[in-house]
Design a protein around this motif. Structure first.
Motif, mmCIF file in Angstrom:
data_model
loop_
_atom_site.group_PDB
_atom_site.id
_atom_site.type_symbol
_atom_site.label_atom_id
_atom_site.label_comp_id
_atom_site.label_asym_id
_atom_site.label_seq_id
_atom_site.Cartn_x
_atom_site.Cartn_y
_atom_site.Cartn_z
ATOM 1 N N PHE A 119 25.229 -8.562 9.848
ATOM 2 C CA PHE A 119 25.705 -8.617 11.230
ATOM 3 C C PHE A 119 24.488 -8.881 12.114
ATOM 4 C CE2 PHE A 119 28.497 -5.763 8.916
ATOM 5 C CZ PHE A 119 29.765 -6.037 9.389
ATOM 6 N N ALA A 120 24.624 -9.799 13.076
ATOM 7 C CA ALA A 120 23.492 -10.060 13.972
ATOM 8 C C ALA A 120 24.004 -10.328 15.378
ATOM 9 C CB ALA A 120 22.683 -11.253 13.474
ATOM 10 N N GLY A 121 23.339 -9.738 16.359
ATOM 11 C CA GLY A 121 23.743 -9.935 17.749
ATOM 12 C C GLY A 121 22.727 -9.329 18.678
ATOM 13 N N PHE A 163 30.788 -0.323 8.532
ATOM 14 C CA PHE A 163 31.091 -1.137 7.355
ATOM 15 C C PHE A 163 30.527 -0.458 6.092
ATOM 16 C CE2 PHE A 163 30.522 -4.579 4.293
ATOM 17 C CZ PHE A 163 31.777 -5.159 4.325
ATOM 18 N N ALA A 164 29.337 0.145 6.229
ATOM 19 C CA ALA A 164 28.730 0.842 5.098
ATOM 20 C C ALA A 164 29.591 2.038 4.682
ATOM 21 C CB ALA A 164 27.321 1.299 5.461
ATOM 22 N N LYS A 165 30.109 2.753 5.670
ATOM 23 C CA LYS A 165 30.975 3.898 5.347
ATOM 24 C C LYS A 165 32.219 3.436 4.598
ATOM 25 C CE LYS A 165 31.918 6.640 8.880
ATOM 26 N NZ LYS A 165 32.009 6.888 10.349
ATOM 27 N N GLY A 171 37.046 -5.365 12.733
ATOM 28 C CA GLY A 171 38.430 -5.438 12.249
ATOM 29 C C GLY A 171 38.652 -6.701 11.428
ATOM 30 N N LEU A 172 38.142 -7.807 11.942
ATOM 31 C CA LEU A 172 38.284 -9.085 11.231
ATOM 32 C C LEU A 172 37.567 -9.019 9.870
ATOM 33 C CD1 LEU A 172 39.012 -12.086 11.012
ATOM 34 C CD2 LEU A 172 36.989 -12.611 12.393
ATOM 35 N N VAL A 173 36.348 -8.451 9.889
ATOM 36 C CA VAL A 173 35.578 -8.350 8.648
ATOM 37 C C VAL A 173 36.301 -7.437 7.647
ATOM 38 C CG1 VAL A 173 33.387 -7.555 7.662
ATOM 39 C CG2 VAL A 173 33.391 -8.861 9.798
ATOM 40 N N TYR A 174 36.850 -6.345 8.143
ATOM 41 C CA TYR A 174 37.624 -5.449 7.255
ATOM 42 C C TYR A 174 38.770 -6.219 6.588
ATOM 43 C CZ TYR A 174 35.411 -1.018 8.695
ATOM 44 O OH TYR A 174 34.542 0.013 8.906
ATOM 45 N N TRP A 175 39.419 -7.055 7.385
ATOM 46 C CA TRP A 175 40.516 -7.824 6.800
ATOM 47 C C TRP A 175 39.994 -8.742 5.691
ATOM 48 C CZ3 TRP A 175 40.885 -13.145 6.681
ATOM 49 C CH2 TRP A 175 42.029 -13.616 6.018
ATOM 50 N N ASP A 182 41.128 3.108 8.097
ATOM 51 C CA ASP A 182 41.237 4.564 8.328
ATOM 52 C C ASP A 182 39.935 5.241 8.751
ATOM 53 O OD1 ASP A 182 43.038 3.374 6.644
ATOM 54 O OD2 ASP A 182 43.591 5.248 5.643
ATOM 55 N N THR A 183 38.873 4.991 7.978
ATOM 56 C CA THR A 183 37.638 5.734 8.234
ATOM 57 C C THR A 183 37.131 5.493 9.651
ATOM 58 O OG1 THR A 183 37.093 5.397 5.932
ATOM 59 C CG2 THR A 183 35.335 6.227 7.315
ATOM 60 N N THR A 184 37.141 4.226 10.055
ATOM 61 C CA THR A 184 36.650 3.905 11.392
ATOM 62 C C THR A 184 37.612 4.411 12.461
ATOM 63 O OG1 THR A 184 35.447 2.004 10.519
ATOM 64 C CG2 THR A 184 35.872 2.019 12.876
ATOM 65 N N LEU A 185 38.901 4.335 12.189
ATOM 66 C CA LEU A 185 39.880 4.868 13.150
ATOM 67 C C LEU A 185 39.666 6.365 13.366
ATOM 68 C CD1 LEU A 185 43.177 3.037 12.054
ATOM 69 C CD2 LEU A 185 41.837 2.642 14.121
ATOM 70 N N ASP A 186 39.472 7.079 12.261
ATOM 71 C CA ASP A 186 39.245 8.536 12.360
ATOM 72 C C ASP A 186 37.973 8.819 13.152
ATOM 73 O OD1 ASP A 186 41.447 8.859 10.865
ATOM 74 O OD2 ASP A 186 40.415 9.432 9.005
ATOM 75 N N TRP A 187 36.940 8.030 12.855
ATOM 76 C CA TRP A 187 35.661 8.247 13.519
ATOM 77 C C TRP A 187 35.790 7.997 15.017
ATOM 78 C CZ3 TRP A 187 32.413 4.716 16.087
ATOM 79 C CH2 TRP A 187 31.189 5.252 16.492
#
Lengths: 624, 331
Positions: A23-25, A38-40, A177-181, A188-193
């Motif tokens: 990821f770069a920005g 993403f690592a989680k 979200g796009l990368v997860y797809w 779930d993990t990111t939603l919970d976080w």
């Protein structure tokens, strides 16, 4: 420009080889956050992995500039993953500057996700581009997905009425979200976080959650079978038991907590903020016990207070980076002279002077071993991996207490920030750290008598009845510790201090090859954070039947027993270091061995491919 | 640990606080007098030498710990206050004294003095100010007056000296006092007050260097003339001075400064100022009184109760309340 369709994955789905995602920005785009999430999710997917955040020194560089680009890279796979990977299979670029500075890190044929929202005249100018790389053919040979992420995020959040700026901030989650797809990952993990992180501000939580889901949903509108390789599960079967993500800095903080817990005694951690060592102070300051933290007024005060704490019977610990270590050297000399335990952690960075504060380098080795006034030897250790940062702290504490000496631990900006999956240690199986018992009854107590095996003097702290005594930086008479300018005594004390440190090597496990044949054609010697790259290079070369042996030093001073013989068994010996050959020159002077060096000082970890090429070259050369 | 005989600390005398080391200061050095007063004070305080720590930097004054029977740490130049802070962090129950000269406290270690004072670490900082660098053979120091001729300033120093009391007040010290080496009836009382204060206690002790700066403080530490050159501050008492107690200080509200008056000439509308050691503004005005022209204030110039650093951080004792269970839950 419209969102582009994508070509089928060239690599196919046949073999689930490790994958590298980058990821770069802008440093304000939330790149590290997206990367960490993403690592989680990678840990949840039970893959083995390693991450590397590569960020600028500037806190908030002007938006869109080349020097403000922040990046996060992760490699994951089913087999053991030793490095964050050389070049990426998937690169996410949030703006033109990120694209320009990171395209070299993308494999040819790799997947490139670009947020096209800032590829306007202004954005291109900031990235010093004359033409638009999305249109000028720069991206030929890559699988490019261009999306106007800002526009789509704003559309998704429109109903929340947040305004443009706060809504735009959720763009990193839209991309995530796009990368997860693409990787077939659940949300779930990111939603919970997000829900727990923004408990106090549910509207922010909702905005981020909406963006994440919208990015994911957008993926479904793309060709669904496009990336079977990316979404193939890579379950690391060698991983057993419970694990967690851990960075080197976190592991080191837990190591210090472990020293307190195993020694049943609070330790005192004193430091002055400096990049990249401060993360350790932050981590420790959050613990509610075990480690007493002290943010001192400067580097010298930090080590002085740590030494004062050791004098008072606690274990003093200080940490810094190269410039700070320079400031601490006088106090280290005092620690050696008065023979008190002390841990000095140096998170090395590119130098000299301010150099490159967020980039790794291994250029403080010579300073750690030799860089003090007077004859002032001390043990020097270096952890090899993020999780080794936990173990090396415990080991260093044992050595410091057993030897009654300051100990330097050399880590670096890469190890501090790189994270991997960590199998939780069995705390109950780790032996206690024993604070030495006072064995004298106080009558005629002599603070500089020595243990016959370790040559360590007794550690008797103020508050101990009947043992009041004075120590100081002036040379002391062996035994009594009284001030002494006697020539023979100084000769003897100098030798004793050196021998005491040298004896540490007697108590270390025998040196062993990490990989490769005992009678190989070349021995590659590494130390510290380069472990992953060298180990991977050796593994791959040996798979190609190249006969490459790898030994990795965790103990830099004293050097391990048997290293001399090991070096002399190989026809060619080479160190691989992120400096200009500091270990190499130490080995040459210690062993009179014709060691050469593979050197790199670019502020980046070794690429495995570069190491392989260089080792191969040395193998093929008639003379190394 | 073997059985250790426990001394009756209440029976300790000043001599019990001396070590077996030969004192190596120059004959006639003011440090002898300070050492003598300190031993008396330690005996009066009545804590065991085993619970007391003296930390020193580098310089003549910094040899102090070797000559006491307490725990001692002779460290490096300027850093004693930082080392002492670490001692208190590790074991807040110890009595910690820091001894240094004007080089240690006001020059190389000025930064540590500042921060120990503002943090209010419970240590007693004793500045042995002789306004010269003795151990390095007589160079001018940051407290030397303008014009000081020394090996490094043969034409006389041009630097404005630091006023240690003003510095300490400016640093946010909550306890600031001044004493002089030879005034043995006065010095012990100041040291005891410094010890009793919970927090950083700063005591400037004007100390004569017989070899390199003899008479630097003039009449102040000359016992026969001292009453004319100093004003002994007592909280709640009028600021009178002179052998016959015939002079006093009046505070001029308009200028915010003290003025000297002879009591016989005291105008009806004026009153001799009463010392209030909790008054910061008055303390600042007292810091400005210098010879010649004014009596130098001795005693507790400023004292204000405030939270001590290590306690405020929540640290106590030496043991860890942490064990393996805490570590497991952390991991």
């Amino acid at each position: 420009m419209s969102d582009t369709a994508i070509a089928p994955d060239a690599a196919g789905a046949a073999k689930a080889s490790p994958l590298v995602v980058r990821f770069a920005g802008d440093s304000g785009d939330g790149i590290q956050l997206a990367g960490y999430e993403f690592a989680k999710s990678t840990a949840d997917a039970k893959s083995d992995f390693m991450t590397f955040p590569d960020f600028p020194a500037e806190i908030r560089a002007p938006v869109g500039t080349l020097f403000g680009v922040s990046a996060f890279q992760i490699q994951f796979g089913a087999d053991e993953v030793l490095t964050p990977g050389d070049r990426a299979d998937v690169l996410v670029a949030f703006n033109p500057a990120a694209l320009v500075t990171n395209l070299q890190n993308l494999k040819s044929g790799g997947v490139l996700i670009v947020d096209e929202s800032s590829f306007d005249a202004r954005g291109l100018k900031k990235a010093k581009l004359e033409t638009n790389p999305l249109e000028d053919g720069t991206l030929e040979g890559y699988q490019v997905i261009t999306v106007d992420v800002v526009k789509r995020t704003l559309e998704a959040l429109d109903h929340l009425g947040l305004g443009r700026k706060p809504a735009t901030r959720a763009k990193n989650l839209w991309v995530l979200g796009l990368v997860y797809w693409m990787f077939g990952r659940p949300l779930d993990t990111t939603l919970d976080w997000l829900t727990s992180k923004f408990k106090q501000s549910p509207e922010v939580a909702e905005a981020n959650i909406t963006a994440l889901k919208a990015g994911h949903a957008y993926g479904e509108t793309l060709e669904i079978s496009a990336f079977p390789n990316l979404s193939t599960p890579r379950v690391a079967k060698h991983r057993k038991g419970k694990s967690r993500i851990i960075s080197g800095a976190q592991a080191m903080a837990l190591g210090l907590a472990a020293v307190a817990a195993l020694g049943k005694r609070d330790i005192v951690y004193c430091s002055y903020p400096i990049t990249p060592a401060s993360t350790l102070l932050h981590a420790l300051a959050r613990f509610d016990g075990g480690v007493r933290t002290f943010q001192a007024e400067d580097e010298i005060a930090a080590i002085s207070a740590a030494l004062g704490a050791s004098f008072a019977g606690s274990l003093g610990v200080t940490a810094s980076s190269g410039p700070g270590l320079s400031l601490k050297t006088e106090a280290m000399g005092l620690g050696i002279a008065v023979e008190l335990p002390l841990l000095v952690i140096d998170v090395q960075r590119g130098g000299p002077s301010t150099g490159m504060p967020t980039k790794p380098e291994q250029s403080d080795l010579t300073m750690a071993i030799h860089g003090r006034h007077g004859e002032a030897p001390l043990p020097v250790l270096a952890p090899a991996t993020p999780d080794d940062c936990f173990w090396i702290i415990i080991e260093a504490a044992r050595i410091a207490i057993e030897t009654m000496s300051p100990v330097i631990i050399l880590t670096d900006a890469y190890l501090a920030n790189a994270a991997s999956d960590w199998e939780l240690p069995d705390v109950d199986s780790v032996p206690d750290i024993d604070w030495p018992a006072v064995t004298s009854n106080g009558e005629d107590f002599q603070p500089f008598t020595r243990d016959p095996d370790t040559l360590a003097r007794p550690w008797v702290a103020p508050g101990t009845p009947q043992h009041a005594h004075r120590i100081g930086g002036i040379e002391k008479a062996q035994g009594s510790g009284h001030i002494s300018y006697d020539p023979a005594n100084h000769q003897e004390m100098t030798s004793l201090r050196a021998e005491k440190v040298s004896k540490v090597a007697d108590r270390l496990p025998p040196i062993e090859l990490e990989d490769g044949p005992e009678d190989g054609d070349i021995l590659v010697i590494g130390w510290g954070s380069t472990h992953g790259s060298i180990a991977q290079a050796a593994k791959e070369l040996n798979a190609e039947e190249k006969r490459v042996a790898h030994v990795h030093l965790r103990h830099l001073w004293p050097l391990p027993r048997g290293l001399d013989e090991l070096i002399k068994r190989f026809p060619k010996v080479v160190t691989a270091e992120l400096n200009t050959g500091q270990l190499c020159s130490i080995l040459r002077s210690e062993y009179l061995a014709p060691v050469t060096c593979i050197s790199q000082v670019s502020g980046q970890p070794f690429h495995v491919s570069d190491l392989k090429a260089e080792i191969t070259k040395r193998l093929e050369a008639t003379v190394t | 640990m073997n059985e250790m005989p426990v001394k009756d600390v209440t029976a300790l005398t000043a001599n019990d606080f001396g070590s077996d080391q030969e004192v190596r200061w120059c004959p006639g050095c003011g440090d002898y007098a300070i050492l003598k007063a300190m031993k008396t004070v330690l005996a009066d305080i009545g804590r065991s030498p085993d619970d007391i720590v003296f930390v020193a930097g580098i310089g003549c004054a910094a040899r102090f710990p070797y000559y006491l029977s307490t725990y001692g740490f002779h460290t490096i130049h300027g850093r004693a206050a930082a080392v002492a802070t670490g001692v208190k962090l590790a074991n807040p129950e110890l009595d910690v004294w820091v001894v240094g000269g004007d080089g240690d406290f006001m020059s190389i270690g000025g930064n540590h003095t500042l921060h120990a004072l503002r943090r209010n670490v419970d240590i007693n900082l004793l500045l042995f100010n002789n306004a010269i660098y003795g151990l390095t053979k007589g160079q001018y120091s940051p407290t030397s007056p303008v014009g000081t001729r020394s090996p490094s300033t043969p034409g006389g120093s041009v630097e404005a000296p630091v006023n240690a009391v003003r510095f300490a007040l400016g640093a946010g010290a909550r306890f600031v006092a001044r004493a002089a080496d030879t005034l043995q009836t006065h010095l012990p009382g100041v040291l005891k007050r410094a010890h009793a204060n919970k927090g950083a206690s700063f005591v400037e002790i004007l100390q004569n260097c017989l070899v390199y700066n003899d008479g630097a403080f003039g009449a102040i530490n000359d016992r026969s003339q001292s009453h004319e050159a100093t004003v002994r501050l007592e909280h709640g008492q009028p600021m009178v001075f002179g052998k016959e107690e015939d002079k006093g200080l009046v505070f001029n509200n308009e200028t915010g400064a003290f003025e000297v008056v002879t009591l016989a000439d005291l105008k009806s509308e004026d009153t001799i100022a009463i010392h209030d050691e909790t008054n910061f503004v008055r303390a600042q005005a007292l810091a400005e009184l210098e010879q010649p022209g004014f009596p130098v204030p001795l005693g507790v110039i400023y004292a204000e109760a405030a939270t001590e650093f290590v306690e405020a951080r929540g640290f106590s004792g030496t043991k860890s309340k942490w064990g393996r269970e805490e570590l497991k839950s952390l991991i």
